[in-house]
Design a protein around this motif. Structure first.
Motif, PDB file in Angstrom:
ATOM      1  N   GLN A  36       0.395  -1.332  -0.183  1.00 58.05           N
ATOM      2  CA  GLN A  36       0.100   0.092  -0.102  1.00 58.05           C
ATOM      3  C   GLN A  36       1.020   1.291  -0.651  1.00 58.05           C
ATOM      4  OE1 GLN A  36      -3.474  -0.213  -0.461  1.00 58.05           O
ATOM      5  NE2 GLN A  36      -2.670  -2.563  -0.233  1.00 58.05           N
ATOM      6  N   LEU A  37       1.850   0.884   0.236  1.00 54.47           N
ATOM      7  CA  LEU A  37       2.714   2.027   0.584  1.00 54.47           C
ATOM      8  C   LEU A  37       3.459   2.868  -1.076  1.00 54.47           C
ATOM      9  CD1 LEU A  37       5.631   0.894   2.964  1.00 54.47           C
ATOM     10  CD2 LEU A  37       3.656   1.926   3.170  1.00 54.47           C
ATOM     11  N   GLU A  38       3.915   4.005  -1.667  1.00 50.22           N
ATOM     12  CA  GLU A  38       4.617   4.597  -2.089  1.00 50.22           C
ATOM     13  C   GLU A  38       5.888   4.250  -2.657  1.00 50.22           C
ATOM     14  OE1 GLU A  38       4.923   8.695  -1.258  1.00 50.22           O
ATOM     15  OE2 GLU A  38       2.475   9.263  -1.421  1.00 50.22           O
ATOM     16  N   PRO A  39       5.805   4.366  -4.321  1.00 53.20           N
ATOM     17  CA  PRO A  39       7.282   3.854  -4.662  1.00 53.20           C
ATOM     18  C   PRO A  39       8.160   3.574  -3.296  1.00 53.20           C
ATOM     19  CG  PRO A  39       6.185   4.607  -6.522  1.00 53.20           C
ATOM     20  CD  PRO A  39       5.326   5.052  -5.009  1.00 53.20           C
ATOM     21  N   THR A  53       9.191   6.788   5.267  1.00 54.38           N
ATOM     22  CA  THR A  53       9.533   8.784   5.779  1.00 54.38           C
ATOM     23  C   THR A  53       7.739   8.279   6.687  1.00 54.38           C
ATOM     24  OG1 THR A  53       7.516   8.683   3.585  1.00 54.38           O
ATOM     25  CG2 THR A  53      10.422   8.854   3.695  1.00 54.38           C
ATOM     26  N   HIS A  97       5.319   9.843   5.572  1.00 56.13           N
ATOM     27  CA  HIS A  97       3.833  10.227   4.664  1.00 56.13           C
ATOM     28  C   HIS A  97       3.565   8.436   5.010  1.00 56.13           C
ATOM     29  CE1 HIS A  97       2.074  10.467   1.046  1.00 56.13           C
ATOM     30  NE2 HIS A  97       1.553  11.540   2.305  1.00 56.13           N
ATOM     31  N   GLN A  98       4.268   7.776   4.652  1.00 57.59           N
ATOM     32  CA  GLN A  98       4.854   6.155   4.257  1.00 57.59           C
ATOM     33  C   GLN A  98       4.282   5.998   5.426  1.00 57.59           C
ATOM     34  OE1 GLN A  98       8.389   5.512   2.283  1.00 57.59           O
ATOM     35  NE2 GLN A  98       8.179   5.922   0.771  1.00 57.59           N
ATOM     36  N   GLN A 121       0.860   5.985   5.891  1.00 59.11           N
ATOM     37  CA  GLN A 121      -0.091   4.898   4.816  1.00 59.11           C
ATOM     38  C   GLN A 121      -0.229   3.468   4.827  1.00 59.11           C
ATOM     39  OE1 GLN A 121       1.864   6.009   1.155  1.00 59.11           O
ATOM     40  NE2 GLN A 121       0.527   7.136   0.374  1.00 59.11           N
TER      41      GLN A 121
END
Length: 354
Positions: free
Chosen positions: A233-236, A321, A323-324, A327
């Motif tokens: 579900q995380l960003e790249p 991070t 943000h991650q 998430q």
């Protein structure tokens, strides 16, 4: 194999994944209003000042109305949340009352069936009624506290979602992430106390939703499974992050395997102990005493499993991070919420079919 060896690796994770910097202070923007301006009194004809006065009065009135409307909306929202919390609390109390009644019935059955090889089991092994009552009360208290924990988890998940929608700053997200991690730590603390009361209750998973029990491993979820839920579900992710996550997953799996093997050996030893010369009265006391020691060791397995779950979450948050990490926690919270919803749907379906 020493089942504690993988935990030496767990304790070294903190040296491998460190978070740079810290959150020493949080500055909140403050709107400064200049209150030193003094109105100057000049002689202006009444006709010339009246339009300006009306405009100021209208503007002030509009602001006051807006403030009142905002305050009313906030009060309504707060009252709504309060009603929902109260309703959830009452429902939890009712559920706990029913579970307490069920536990009392089970205790009564256990007392009636407490026979061993044609004779009554010695009172020293049965436990006094007072002890059984204290255990029941402790378990009910845990279930109530866990119900509150689930409600709070849903609230924290909603807070994280709102933060994303409102483009919250990195500092705000960091505070939320730490709060959610602390919330999971509270769950592990609660389970330590519950394990002291009745470790079998905790390992059985009856305190969790029915569908959650499918994935049960020593009183909870496998840490590697938590990673499998979060990572997709995380960003790249960067190459460095992927390497760190793979190392964390490997360490978690090694620790899981070690605990599972240790628990298997404990079970085999108990079967051997109780099964050997079971009809011989001479060894009865020794066998029971030895079995009791092994049962007490179960508490250590539950605590170590929870420690591994907690460390996996903490080290995962340090790799990502802010943000991650936010998430990932949203994904984990949503996953657990869906399992509970699925359990409720299945229970309702079963009731309708009956």
């Amino acid at each position: 194999m020493d089942i504690y060896e993988p935990f030496k690796q767990v304790n070294m994770w903190g040296d491998s994944f460190k978070v740079e910097g810290g959150l020493n202070s949080i500055a909140s923007p403050v709107l400064l209003v200049n209150t030193n301006m003094e109105a100057k009194s000049e002689y202006i004809p009444h006709e010339a000042r009246e339009p300006c006065g009306n405009y100021q009065e209208t503007t002030s009135t509009n602001k006051d109305v807006s403030k009142v409307l905002r305050r009313l909306a906030q009060n309504r929202e707060a009252a709504k949340k309060s009603r929902l919390r109260k309703k959830a609390y009452v429902q939890q109390l009712e559920t706990s009352r029913l579970k307490l009644m069920q536990l009392e019935l089970e205790i009564g059955k256990t007392k009636k069936q407490g026979m061993y090889i044609g004779g009554a089991l010695d009172a020293s092994y049965m436990g006094s009624p007072r002890t059984l009552q204290l255990q029941s009360a402790g378990i009910v208290a845990f279930e109530i506290e866990y119900g509150h924990w689930v409600t709070e988890q849903q609230r924290w998940n909603e807070e994280l979602r709102n933060a994303f929608q409102n483009n919250a700053s990195n500092v705000q997200l960091h505070i939320l992430v730490q709060s959610v991690l602390n919330h999971y730590s509270n769950l592990f603390r609660m389970k330590v106390d519950a394990a002291k009361i009745n470790v079998f209750y905790l390992i059985s998973g009856v305190w969790k939703a029915s569908v959650e029990r499918i994935f049960l491993w020593i009183g909870g979820s496998r840490p590697s499974q938590l990673l499998n839920i979060i990572v997709p579900q995380l960003e790249p992710l960067t190459d460095k992050q992927m390497v760190s996550i793979n190392n964390l997953r490997l360490s978690s799996q090694q620790a899981e395997d070690a605990l599972s093997q240790g628990l298997d050996k404990l079970q085999q030893s108990m079967v051997h102990n109780i099964g050997v010369d079971a009809l011989g009265a001479a060894n009865f006391e020794f066998q029971i005493a030895d079995a009791m020691e092994k049962i007490e060791a179960l508490e250590g397995f539950v605590n170590q499993a929870d420690h591994l779950r907690q460390q996996t979450l903490l080290h995962m948050s340090r790799i990502l991070t802010t943000h991650q990490a936010a998430q990932g926690l949203v994904a984990l919270g949503e996953y657990l919420h869906r399992l509970r919803n699925l359990s409720s749907l299945w229970a309702n379906r079963s009731c309708d079919s009956a």
